[in-house]
Design an enzyme around this catalytic site. Structure first.
Site, PDB file in Angstrom:
ATOM      1  N   SER A   2      96.914  55.243  24.156  1.00 18.61           N
ATOM      2  CA  SER A   2      96.865  55.537  25.574  1.00 18.61           C
ATOM      3  C   SER A   2      95.656  55.715  26.325  1.00 18.61           C
ATOM      4  O   SER A   2      95.464  55.497  27.409  1.00 18.61           O
ATOM      5  CB  SER A   2      98.063  56.746  25.565  1.00 18.61           C
ATOM      6  OG  SER A   2      99.224  56.474  25.226  1.00 18.61           O
ATOM      7  N   HIS A  10      92.750  59.081  17.203  1.00 17.54           N
ATOM      8  CA  HIS A  10      92.013  60.458  17.421  1.00 17.54           C
ATOM      9  C   HIS A  10      90.966  60.756  16.742  1.00 17.54           C
ATOM     10  O   HIS A  10      90.248  61.563  16.991  1.00 17.54           O
ATOM     11  CB  HIS A  10      93.173  61.649  17.205  1.00 17.54           C
ATOM     12  CG  HIS A  10      94.343  61.661  18.185  1.00 17.54           C
ATOM     13  ND1 HIS A  10      94.401  62.388  19.570  1.00 17.54           N
ATOM     14  CD2 HIS A  10      95.353  61.071  18.311  1.00 17.54           C
ATOM     15  CE1 HIS A  10      95.268  62.202  20.071  1.00 17.54           C
ATOM     16  NE2 HIS A  10      96.000  61.441  19.241  1.00 17.54           N
ATOM     17  N   ARG A  54      94.240  66.328  22.595  1.00 18.26           N
ATOM     18  CA  ARG A  54      94.934  67.047  21.578  1.00 18.26           C
ATOM     19  C   ARG A  54      94.003  68.046  21.173  1.00 18.26           C
ATOM     20  O   ARG A  54      94.601  68.630  19.941  1.00 18.26           O
ATOM     21  CB  ARG A  54      95.741  66.188  20.750  1.00 18.26           C
ATOM     22  CG  ARG A  54      96.983  65.336  21.502  1.00 18.26           C
ATOM     23  CD  ARG A  54      97.668  64.793  20.348  1.00 18.26           C
ATOM     24  NE  ARG A  54      98.914  64.005  21.026  1.00 18.26           N
ATOM     25  CZ  ARG A  54      99.973  64.690  21.298  1.00 18.26           C
ATOM     26  NH1 ARG A  54     100.134  66.069  20.987  1.00 18.26           N
ATOM     27  NH2 ARG A  54     101.008  64.033  21.688  1.00 18.26           N
TER      28      ARG A  54
END
Length: 501
Positions: free
Chosen positions: A62, A121, A256
């Site tokens: 994303s 990530h 995150r």
């Protein structure tokens, strides 16, 4: 300029897949979507690999997707950029300044990050390279492992832990301190009770204690708990942080890590331990006043900036889970709001996993959008529907089918609203997910993103057009052509409107 206005509708996690088996999109009840693809021009867009600035065959995500959509160019993503720059990590001036302070304070270094090869990530190789550099610099290291199970198979942690353990077995100054599923350590939705559990294990050594990381993971597996949800626990005799210590976050994606880093770096109360000597891989956010090992490069003349420079009004709408994507990431890593840019955040449901509420906040987003359309104020509206991605990540295909049907109903409402208006609806996605939900080879749910292309559809355009296949960076130039705004030279994407005829 024309009198047209554009709604860019990003169906997060909605990919194209000709195989209907384990395909929640193909199996869901979607009368409006079926009507859309039967009557409006459409094409396919690539969302992975070099087409979005990632390594070959690296699945998109994303963050990368929205950067590509908003910038209108292929941006070398942090994964690729750091892969090159980390080769000289031992000479990295930011790392050397960080370690000098640790030495002056007689502290140790805490390394935390997602132990994964998902590439979304973090990168396992980045963590290993930093461990090696710190060991070379004679710094004592303790590792706080965040487990994936979302961008990797749900039960795959032992593979990565074994790689890590094998790598550090001969490094006497390196040990594993804590383990936590990303559900706790990487929450981004202000569910601070989750973040606090991860923080307490890192800061104070609180949590169930295990002799070694393998035992910790296996004990959770025996209780039916998969990687993402493993409860924060402590390994060996780790006792917690000291204010003289240093802290490195090895994740290169920002959304995150903000909550956990805020707890580690900011005073919360008298019983709180903070580490002022903290460093990240990149500049995560203006909210975090910490340096980084690999500074980001500025992206200028994004779609949002161009719209603002034209003195036009624009609006961004998303629920909490994807709010950063339609704002920060879409604007090329810019947190400040552009002139005449408005933002609306709709709270995401407060549930453990989104298969429990597959509708999420889609109906609220749609109702808000319709009210704003009726104002006839905005030249560009960007909305994100999170359902296909967030429910798809649970691996629950029945719930994901409900999520897709919800989105279909929302699309129907939008089309009805823009009928007889000057709004043109552009539908696409940032990556796939919901169209491929089972790993046949390993006989388990498939919860990660996919390599499938995503749709690109233009609805309500006043004349007949054809669309070319392309990549995510071609979307912004297409929107500029619809709005009859000149494309800047920084945008290297091309409009997908086929003018060959």
């Amino acid at each position: 300029m024309t009198n047209h206005s554009v709604i860019l509708c990003i169906l997060d996690g909605w990919g194209n897949n000709k195989n209907s088996q384990f395909n929640a999109i193909a199996q869901a009840d979607t009368p409006y979507w079926d009507s859309i693809i039967s009557q409006y021009p459409q094409s396919n867009i690539v969302t992975h690999g070099p087409d979005v600035g990632l390594p070959d065959r690296q699945i998109g995500n994303s963050e990368v997707g929205h950067i590509s959509l908003g910038s209108g160019r292929i941006v070398l993503q942090d994964l690729c950029r750091i892969n090159e720059e980390i080769k000289n990590i031992r000479k990295n001036t930011h790392l050397l300044e960080f370690t000098e302070q640790i030495k002056r304070n007689n502290g140790i270094c805490h390394i935390a990050g997602l132990l994964s090869d998902g590439g979304i990530h973090s990168s396992l190789s980045h963590m290993l390279d930093i461990i090696d550099a710190l060991s070379y610099l004679k710094i004592q290291v303790v590792i706080h492992i965040f487990l994936d199970g979302r961008d990797t198979p749900p039960i795959s942690a032992l593979k990565y832990i074994n790689i890590l353990c094998s790598h550090i077995k001969d490094l006497s100054n390196v040990s594993i301190a804590t383990i936590s599923g990303r559900y706790y350590s990487m929450d981004r939705d202000n569910r601070l009770d989750r973040t606090t559990k991860a923080y307490n294990s890192i800061a104070f050594g609180h949590g169930k204690r295990y002799e070694d990381p393998i035992s910790a993971v296996q004990d959770n597996y025996n209780a039916g708990i998969t990687d993402e949800f493993i409860i924060p626990c402590v390994i060996g005799n780790y006792q917690g942080m000291n204010p003289t210590d240093g802290f490195i976050m090895t994740n290169f994606r920002s959304d995150r890590v903000i909550q956990i880093l805020k707890m580690i770096t900011e005073d919360q109360n008298t019983n709180h331990i903070t580490l002022k000597n903290t460093i990240g891989m990149i500049k995560y956010s203006n909210e975090l006043n910490i340096p980084c090992l690999f500074p980001n490069k500025k992206i200028s003349n994004t779609l949002g900036e161009i719209i603002s420079n034209q003195q036009l009004h624009q609006l961004r709408i998303a629920e909490t889970e994807k709010y950063a994507h339609v704002t920060f990431f879409f604007n090329g890593g810019r947190e400040e709001v552009f002139e005449n840019e408005e933002r609306i955040i709709i709270p995401s449901p407060s549930v453990t996993t989104y298969d429990l509420v597959p509708e999420m906040s889609a109906y609220e987003i749609t109702d808000t959008l319709i009210k704003k359309i009726n104002l006839q104020k905005y030249s560009l509206i960007i909305i994100n529907y999170a359902n296909a991605d967030m429910v798809g990540h649970t691996g629950n295909i029945e719930a994901t089918k409900k999520a897709i049907t919800t989105l279909d109903q929302c699309l129907g409402k939008i089309l009805k609203c823009i009928h007889n208006t000057n709004y043109i609806l552009v539908i696409t996605a940032d990556h796939g997910n919901a169209e491929e939900m089972f790993d046949v080879q390993n006989n388990m749910p498939y919860t990660a993103h996919t390599l499938n292309p995503v749709p690109f559809v233009v609805c309500n355009y006043p004349k007949k057009i054809k669309l070319k296949n392309g990549r995510l960076s071609d979307v912004a130039p297409t929107i500029l052509e619809i709005l009859n705004i000149k494309q800047p030279e920084e945008m290297t994407g091309i409009s997908l409107i086929d003018t060959s005829n």
